[in-house]
Write a protein that holds these residues in place. Structure first.
Motif, short mmCIF file in Angstrom:
data_model
loop_
_atom_site.label_atom_id
_atom_site.label_comp_id
_atom_site.label_asym_id
_atom_site.label_seq_id
_atom_site.Cartn_x
_atom_site.Cartn_y
_atom_site.Cartn_z
N ALA A 1 0.84 -1.20 0.00
CA ALA A 1 0.00 0.00 0.00
C ALA A 1 0.87 1.25 0.00
O ALA A 1 1.90 1.30 0.67
CB ALA A 1 -0.92 0.01 1.22
N SER A 2 0.45 2.27 -0.75
CA SER A 2 1.21 3.52 -0.83
C SER A 2 0.79 4.51 0.23
O SER A 2 1.47 5.52 0.44
CB SER A 2 1.02 4.16 -2.22
OG SER A 2 1.49 3.30 -3.23
N GLY A 3 -0.34 4.27 0.89
CA GLY A 3 -0.81 5.19 1.91
C GLY A 3 -1.94 4.57 2.70
O GLY A 3 -2.48 3.52 2.32
N TYR A 4 -2.28 5.22 3.81
CA TYR A 4 -3.31 4.66 4.70
C TYR A 4 -4.15 5.80 5.23
O TYR A 4 -3.66 6.66 5.98
CB TYR A 4 -2.65 3.90 5.85
CG TYR A 4 -3.52 2.85 6.49
CD1 TYR A 4 -3.31 1.51 6.25
CD2 TYR A 4 -4.55 3.21 7.37
CE1 TYR A 4 -4.10 0.52 6.86
CE2 TYR A 4 -5.34 2.24 7.98
CZ TYR A 4 -5.11 0.89 7.72
OH TYR A 4 -5.89 -0.06 8.31
N LEU A 5 -5.43 5.83 4.81
CA LEU A 5 -6.35 6.89 5.19
C LEU A 5 -7.53 6.29 5.95
O LEU A 5 -7.84 5.11 5.80
CB LEU A 5 -6.87 7.63 3.95
CG LEU A 5 -5.81 8.16 2.98
CD1 LEU A 5 -6.48 8.69 1.72
CD2 LEU A 5 -4.95 9.23 3.63
N LEU A 6 -8.17 7.13 6.74
CA LEU A 6 -9.35 6.70 7.48
C LEU A 6 -10.61 7.29 6.86
O LEU A 6 -10.57 8.40 6.29
CB LEU A 6 -9.23 7.12 8.95
CG LEU A 6 -8.04 6.54 9.71
CD1 LEU A 6 -7.98 7.11 11.12
CD2 LEU A 6 -8.08 5.02 9.74
N GLN B 1 -1.47 13.64 -4.14
CA GLN B 1 -0.14 13.35 -3.61
C GLN B 1 0.36 12.00 -4.11
O GLN B 1 1.54 11.84 -4.46
CB GLN B 1 -0.16 13.38 -2.09
CG GLN B 1 -0.37 14.77 -1.49
CD GLN B 1 -0.56 14.73 0.02
OE1 GLN B 1 -0.72 13.66 0.61
NE2 GLN B 1 -0.53 15.89 0.65
N ALA B 2 -0.52 11.00 -4.12
CA ALA B 2 -0.13 9.67 -4.58
C ALA B 2 0.24 9.70 -6.06
O ALA B 2 1.21 9.06 -6.48
CB ALA B 2 -1.27 8.68 -4.33
N ILE B 3 -0.53 10.44 -6.87
CA ILE B 3 -0.23 10.55 -8.30
C ILE B 3 1.14 11.19 -8.50
O ILE B 3 1.88 10.83 -9.43
CB ILE B 3 -1.33 11.36 -9.01
CG1 ILE B 3 -2.65 10.56 -9.03
CG2 ILE B 3 -0.92 11.74 -10.44
CD1 ILE B 3 -3.84 11.34 -9.51
N ALA B 4 1.49 12.11 -7.62
CA ALA B 4 2.79 12.79 -7.70
C ALA B 4 3.92 11.96 -7.11
O ALA B 4 5.07 12.39 -7.08
CB ALA B 4 2.72 14.14 -6.99
N GLY B 5 3.60 10.75 -6.63
CA GLY B 5 4.63 9.86 -6.10
C GLY B 5 4.74 9.85 -4.59
O GLY B 5 5.65 9.22 -4.03
N GLY B 6 3.82 10.53 -3.89
CA GLY B 6 3.86 10.59 -2.44
C GLY B 6 3.21 9.38 -1.79
O GLY B 6 2.63 8.52 -2.46
N SER B 7 3.30 9.35 -0.46
CA SER B 7 2.71 8.27 0.33
C SER B 7 1.86 8.89 1.44
O SER B 7 2.29 8.95 2.60
CB SER B 7 3.80 7.38 0.93
OG SER B 7 4.58 6.79 -0.08
N PRO B 8 0.66 9.35 1.09
CA PRO B 8 -0.16 10.07 2.07
C PRO B 8 -0.68 9.16 3.18
O PRO B 8 -1.06 8.02 2.94
CB PRO B 8 -1.31 10.62 1.23
CG PRO B 8 -1.40 9.69 0.06
CD PRO B 8 0.01 9.26 -0.22
N MET B 9 -0.68 9.69 4.41
CA MET B 9 -1.20 8.94 5.54
C MET B 9 -1.91 9.89 6.49
O MET B 9 -1.53 11.05 6.63
CB MET B 9 -0.08 8.24 6.31
CG MET B 9 0.49 7.04 5.62
SD MET B 9 1.52 6.07 6.73
CE MET B 9 2.19 4.88 5.57
N ASN B 10 -2.94 9.36 7.12
CA ASN B 10 -3.56 10.08 8.22
C ASN B 10 -2.47 10.35 9.27
O ASN B 10 -1.67 9.46 9.57
CB ASN B 10 -4.67 9.19 8.81
CG ASN B 10 -5.24 9.75 10.08
OD1 ASN B 10 -4.67 9.57 11.15
ND2 ASN B 10 -6.38 10.40 9.99
N PRO B 11 -2.39 11.56 9.82
CA PRO B 11 -1.31 11.88 10.77
C PRO B 11 -1.21 10.92 11.94
O PRO B 11 -0.12 10.55 12.37
CB PRO B 11 -1.66 13.30 11.24
CG PRO B 11 -2.45 13.88 10.11
CD PRO B 11 -3.24 12.74 9.54
N ARG B 12 -2.34 10.49 12.45
CA ARG B 12 -2.33 9.55 13.58
C ARG B 12 -1.75 8.21 13.16
O ARG B 12 -0.97 7.59 13.90
CB ARG B 12 -3.76 9.39 14.11
CG ARG B 12 -3.83 8.58 15.40
CD ARG B 12 -5.18 8.75 16.10
NE ARG B 12 -6.28 8.16 15.37
CZ ARG B 12 -7.26 8.85 14.79
NH1 ARG B 12 -7.27 10.18 14.83
NH2 ARG B 12 -8.24 8.23 14.16
#
Length: 213
Positions: free
Chosen positions: A99-104, A118-129
Motif C-alpha cells: 500500500a502507498s498510503g493509509y487513510l481513514l 499526492q499519490a499521483i505525484a509519487g507521495g505516500s499520504p497517511m492520516n497523521p495519527r
C-alpha cells in the motif's frame, strides 16, 4: 485525466466518494467496485487505474490480501487504504503488502482528494495519527545501537580511523600525543572485542558507532 478506482462494499460510502471525485474542478475518471474480485477482473481493460482507494473489510477477498493481486496486474497503480480500521496489525500488513498510503474514512473528502493528488505525484499520504504509529512500529523493529562504553576521546579517535586517517594524523586531529593516541586505540580494540584497526573500522561502520549524535 487520472483514473481512480474505488473498491468499497458500503454502497452509500462508495456512491458518495465516487460523486465527490467526479465533481469539478478536480474531476477524475472514476470506476467503483464492491469487491477485490470484481476489480481484479476489470484489470484486463485498456485503462488501468492510477490510484486505487481500497477498503480493508470486504466480502470475499479482503483488501490487504487484494493488494498483492492488484499490484501484480497494475504495478504502477498507487493503492491507498481507505478504511475504518486503524489497528497496528492491519496497518503493518497493508504497508508490507505494498500500500502507498493509509487513510481513514473519517477524513474530510477534500483531504482524500488531496491524498490522491499526492499519490499521483509519487507521495505516500497517511492520516497523521496513522503516520505516527507507523513510525513507532518501524522504530521498534530497528536494531538497537549497541553501547560499547566508548568515551568521548575514544569516539573521536574511532571517527578518525573510519575516515581513513593514519596514526600520526589521528593524534594531531584529536590533540593527543602519539603515545596517548596509541593507548586510546588499544582501549577501543578491547571495548569492541577486535584486535586490529581494520576490524574496528568494519564494526564501527556496520553498527553505525560514529554517526553524529
Amino acid at each position: 485525466m487520472p483514473h481512480i478506482w474505488i473498491i468499497e462494499d458500503n454502497a452509500a460510502f462508495r456512491r458518495g466518494t465516487e460523486r465527490a471525485l467526479t465533481m469539478k474542478p478536480h474531476a477524475h475518471e472514476v470506476r467503483a467496485f464492491m469487491s477485490c474480485e470484481d476489480a481484479i477482473e476489470a484489470l484486463h481493460c485498456p485503462h488501468l487505474p492510477d490510484v486505487i482507494l481500497l477498503d480493508v473489510g470486504l466480502p470475499g477477498m479482503d483488501g490487504i490480501e487484494g493488494i498483492t493481486h492488484l499490484k501484480s496486474r497494475a504495478p504502477a497503480a498507487s493503492i491507498l487504504i481507505l478504511t475504518v480500521f486503524e489497528d497496528d496489525d492491519k496497518i503493518f500488513r497493508a504497508i508490507c503488502a505494498g500500500a502507498s498510503g493509509y487513510l481513514l474514512k473519517s477524513e474530510p473528502m477534500a483531504q482524500v482528494i488531496t491524498s490522491i493528488d499526492q499519490a499521483i505525484a509519487g507521495g505516500s499520504p497517511m492520516n497523521p495519527r496513522i503516520a505516527t504509529r507507523v513510525l513507532a512500529m518501524f522504530a521498534q523493529l530497528a536494531p538497537a545501537k549497541k553501547d560499547y562504553g566508548l568515551d568521548e576521546r575514544e569516539q573521536a579517535v574511532l571517527k578518525c580511523m573510519v575516515a581513513g586517517m593514519p596514526r600520526k594524523q589521528i593524534a594531531e586531529a584529536t590533540s593527543l600525543n602519539p603515545h596517548t593516541a596509541d593507548y586510546v586505540t588499544r582501549s577501543i580494540y578491547r571495548k569492541l572485542h577486535v584486535n586490529c584497526a581494520t576490524a574496528a573500522v568494519s564494526k564501527a561502520v556496520a553498527e553505525r558507532l560514529v554517526e553524529d549524535r
